[in-house]
Design a protein around this motif. Structure first.
Motif, short mmCIF file in Angstrom:
data_model
loop_
_atom_site.label_atom_id
_atom_site.label_comp_id
_atom_site.label_asym_id
_atom_site.label_seq_id
_atom_site.Cartn_x
_atom_site.Cartn_y
_atom_site.Cartn_z
N TYR A 182 0.84 -1.20 0.00
CA TYR A 182 0.00 0.00 0.00
C TYR A 182 0.87 1.26 0.00
N ASN A 199 -2.36 1.75 -8.96
CA ASN A 199 -3.72 1.48 -8.46
C ASN A 199 -4.52 0.60 -9.40
N GLN A 205 -7.55 4.81 0.57
CA GLN A 205 -7.91 4.20 -0.72
C GLN A 205 -8.27 2.73 -0.52
N ARG A 249 -7.20 0.19 -3.26
CA ARG A 249 -5.75 0.01 -3.25
C ARG A 249 -5.35 -0.95 -2.12
#
Length: 181
Positions: free
Chosen positions: A37, A43, A102, A105
């Motif tokens: 991450y 992404n 996110q 993600r």
């Protein structure tokens, strides 16, 4: 000049911490997900080689540092356990969203980290660390290790073990059930 501004660089005052190369096998599954991450992993959904995933894991681990990587991995694992058992508290969820804004993600990082665990395995030290968990906020058991579950009928009410604070007992229970089969 502002306080704390370096006006002159002196080579004798600069120290560099020597780091050992990071072996992906020395990281737990959650540590690998957190490292991915934090890395430059794109992404978008694409197929990447195992070597590319390893490179991103090392990059993310170096970017965060060992202490921060482990701290975030413990919180990620705690969040996952509460989420999996539908016991999420608002405080834990809010802090998780601040740490990992996110969502997709993080999902891809978790999948990539899991794949490297499958492909590369873990060292014994990482395997022992893999079951550790922590929360960044209130736990539904309030530290007691038990969570009351109330049904509409009083006879349908029961208490369950907290998946975070009773992790060792839950794991021992599952091992005993597998051994009995």
């Amino acid at each position: 000049m502002m306080p704390g501004t370096i006006a002159e660089r002196r080579p004798e005052a600069v120290t560099v911490e020597a780091t050992t190369p990071i072996d992906v096998r020395d990281l737990t599954g959650a540590e690998r997900a957190v490292a991915l991450y934090a890395s430059d992993m794109p992404n978008g959904r694409r197929h990447y080689t195992n070597e590319q995933c390893r490179t991103w894991i090392v990059q993310g681990a170096e970017r965060l540092g060992a202490e921060e990587l482990r701290r975030r991995a413990l919180y990620f694992r705690g969040w996952r356990l509460l989420d999996m058992h539908r016991l999420m508290t608002a405080q834990v969820q809010a802090r998780h969203e601040q740490r990992f804004p996110q969502r997709l993600r993080l999902l891809r990082a978790d999948q990539g980290g899991s794949l490297t665990v499958f492909m590369d395995g873990m060292t014994e030290a990482a395997r022992l660390r893999n079951s550790r968990v922590d929360l960044d906020g209130d736990c539904p058991c309030h530290g007691t290790g038990g969570i009351a579950v109330w049904g509409a009928d009083p006879d349908a009410s029961y208490q369950m073990m907290c998946p975070v604070h009773r992790r060792a007992e839950i794991d021992a229970f599952h091992r005993a059930n597998r051994a009995a089969r």
